[in-house]
Motif scaffolding. Structure first.
Motif, PDB file in Angstrom:
ATOM      1  N   ASN A   1      48.671 -15.622 -25.428  1.00 29.83           N
ATOM      2  CA  ASN A   1      47.234 -15.332 -25.408  1.00 29.83           C
ATOM      3  C   ASN A   1      46.435 -16.574 -25.770  1.00 29.83           C
ATOM      4  N   ALA A   2      46.689 -17.640 -25.006  1.00 26.46           N
ATOM      5  CA  ALA A   2      46.040 -18.925 -25.259  1.00 26.46           C
ATOM      6  C   ALA A   2      44.527 -18.782 -25.280  1.00 26.46           C
ATOM      7  N   THR A   3      43.897 -19.518 -26.173  1.00 21.99           N
ATOM      8  CA  THR A   3      42.436 -19.530 -26.253  1.00 21.99           C
ATOM      9  C   THR A   3      41.881 -20.859 -25.779  1.00 21.99           C
ATOM     10  N   HIS A   4      42.755 -21.760 -25.327  1.00 24.56           N
ATOM     11  CA  HIS A   4      42.338 -23.082 -24.856  1.00 24.56           C
ATOM     12  C   HIS A   4      42.897 -23.298 -23.453  1.00 24.56           C
ATOM     13  N   PRO A   5      42.146 -23.931 -22.549  1.00 21.82           N
ATOM     14  CA  PRO A   5      42.603 -24.104 -21.164  1.00 21.82           C
ATOM     15  C   PRO A   5      43.933 -24.835 -21.028  1.00 21.82           C
ATOM     16  N   ILE A   6      44.158 -25.883 -21.855  1.00 14.24           N
ATOM     17  CA  ILE A   6      45.423 -26.604 -21.758  1.00 14.24           C
ATOM     18  C   ILE A   6      46.588 -25.680 -22.079  1.00 14.24           C
ATOM     19  N   ASN A   7      46.450 -24.902 -23.141  1.00 14.52           N
ATOM     20  CA  ASN A   7      47.514 -23.970 -23.502  1.00 14.52           C
ATOM     21  C   ASN A   7      47.694 -22.889 -22.442  1.00 14.52           C
ATOM     22  N   ALA A   8      46.603 -22.446 -21.835  1.00 14.04           N
ATOM     23  CA  ALA A   8      46.701 -21.445 -20.779  1.00 14.04           C
ATOM     24  C   ALA A   8      47.481 -22.001 -19.592  1.00 14.04           C
ATOM     25  N   MET A   9      47.227 -23.262 -19.229  1.00 13.87           N
ATOM     26  CA  MET A   9      47.963 -23.888 -18.128  1.00 13.87           C
ATOM     27  C   MET A   9      49.426 -24.095 -18.503  1.00 13.87           C
ATOM     28  N   LEU A  10      49.675 -24.518 -19.745  1.00 15.74           N
ATOM     29  CA  LEU A  10      51.054 -24.710 -20.177  1.00 15.74           C
ATOM     30  C   LEU A  10      51.821 -23.394 -20.156  1.00 15.74           C
ATOM     31  N   ASN A  11      51.210 -22.334 -20.690  1.00 12.56           N
ATOM     32  CA  ASN A  11      51.890 -21.032 -20.711  1.00 12.56           C
ATOM     33  C   ASN A  11      52.211 -20.564 -19.299  1.00 12.56           C
ATOM     34  N   TYR A  12      51.268 -20.745 -18.383  1.00 15.62           N
ATOM     35  CA  TYR A  12      51.493 -20.319 -17.003  1.00 15.62           C
ATOM     36  C   TYR A  12      52.601 -21.163 -16.375  1.00 15.62           C
ATOM     37  N   GLY A  13      52.563 -22.470 -16.635  1.00 14.10           N
ATOM     38  CA  GLY A  13      53.598 -23.348 -16.100  1.00 14.10           C
ATOM     39  C   GLY A  13      54.976 -23.019 -16.639  1.00 14.10           C
ATOM     40  N   TYR A  14      55.056 -22.716 -17.941  1.00 16.83           N
ATOM     41  CA  TYR A  14      56.343 -22.323 -18.523  1.00 16.83           C
ATOM     42  C   TYR A  14      56.856 -21.035 -17.875  1.00 16.83           C
TER      43      TYR A  14
ATOM     44  N   ALA B   1      37.425 -10.772 -22.945  1.00 20.25           N
ATOM     45  CA  ALA B   1      36.628 -10.215 -24.043  1.00 20.25           C
ATOM     46  C   ALA B   1      37.250 -10.498 -25.399  1.00 20.25           C
ATOM     47  N   ASP B   2      38.588 -10.636 -25.450  1.00 19.53           N
ATOM     48  CA  ASP B   2      39.252 -10.893 -26.725  1.00 19.53           C
ATOM     49  C   ASP B   2      39.366 -12.379 -27.043  1.00 19.53           C
TER      50      ASP B   2
END
Length: 325
Positions: free
Chosen positions: A213-226, A293-294
């Motif tokens: 549940n990343a709250t930062h774009p870099i982490n969101a991209m990393l999570n998706y890539g993983y 929303a979260d």
């Protein structure tokens, strides 16, 4: 096999296979196998796709002991048909079982994976970091971990995970406060903490720090890539005859494909290299990310597709990312 228009038929006793179309222009591949053919496949893997097969094909596959797997794009097995009803290679699964049950073999297998992961993470700092000359302490930490793994490896998985966790903390800490370039506009404002690389963990994690549940774009991209890398690893494991759920390092992991999670460890820095490299080289677009929303950050479909392409290209450039499995 993948794409549209896949066809499996039995013609005069032989199995005729036509692969699907995945792009245009493209010539459709055709394969033919005869009964008892020494070159017949150990298994046939259909990745998504569309098409047809006949009951005669199922009989032929059962007679020749060739399982047919239909796999979703995430690497989950949807159907196993033909063969003996068991798609894995029994010798390889026996190796997985024996390795996970032998403490010495288990720690040796896991240490090799983590060592490769840390070495590649250190390479990322040199290749990508805007100020590599300021990272001596971080590089020393990662180098120390590699030396320990080579000369005096941990005697338990818990100790190994502690060592890897310390290396990961130092590695991601090195990216903190690295500035990002955004194409700003009044229509698409961004939160102040998006101006820089942030913490690897979600800022809204409560009792236990988590990267989900990343709250930062870099982490969101990393999570998706993983997640993409895990899916691709599951598919490769299945195609090679392994059981993706029978983990060795992730022995007690019960919430996913444990063996794929083992094998993806040295691939994670390749995902980092692709995502962080993209983030540093290009101007990011606020419209490519959505805040739920979260407070969790998600990628829009165009950015999600781009991350998939980045990960695929990174794995292709790296060549064989396995460690002998």
């Amino acid at each position: 096999m993948c794409g549209h228009g896949i066809s499996l038929r039995v013609e005069n006793g032989s199995l005729a296979i036509k692969n699907g179309f995945t792009h245009f222009p493209q010539e459709q591949e055709t394969f033919r196998y005869f009964r008892g053919d020494l070159d017949r496949p150990a298994r046939i893997v259909v990745l998504d796709g569309s098409g047809h097969l006949t009951f005669d094909v199922l009989d032929w596959l059962a007679e020749q002991d060739v399982p047919l797997l239909r796999v979703s794009w995430t690497g989950d097995v949807v159907t196993v048909a033909g063969g003996s009803g068991y798609s894995a290679d029994r010798e390889k699964v026996a190796w997985q079982q024996a390795t996970r049950n032998d403490p010495e073999r288990r720690i040796a297998f896991a240490s090799e994976l983590i060592q490769t992961k840390i070495v590649r993470a250190a390479e990322n700092l040199t290749l990508l970091h805007p100020k590599p000359d300021t990272l001596d302490q971080t590089r020393d930490k990662l180098a120390e971990c590699v030396v320990l793994l080579r000369r005096a490896p941990p005697t338990s998985i818990t100790a190994l995970q502690g060592l890897e966790g310390g290396a990961a903390q130092a590695y991601f800490q090195a990216w903190r406060q690295t500035p990002l370039r955004w194409k700003k506009s009044k229509r698409h404002p961004i939160p102040p903490d998006w101006e820089f690389f942030g913490s690897r963990a979600s800022v809204r994690a409560t009792k236990k720090i988590k990267n989900r549940n990343a709250t930062h774009p870099i982490n969101a991209m990393l999570n998706y890539g993983y997640a993409v890398a895990v899916g691709q690893t599951k598919i490769r494991a299945l195609a090679n005859g392994y059981d993706p759920s029978l983990g060795i390092m992730h022995h007690e992991y019960r919430e996913g494909p444990a063996f794929a999670l083992d094998l993806v460890e040295p691939v994670r820095p390749l995902v980092d290299r692709a995502v962080i490299g993209f983030a540093l080289e290009d101007e990011l677009q606020p419209a490519d990310f959505v805040l739920r929303a979260d407070g969790a950050c998600r990628l829009n479909p165009q950015m999600a597709r781009h991350v998939v392409q980045l990960v695929a290209a990174a794995e292709q450039r790296s060549g064989d990312v396995s460690t002998g499995w």
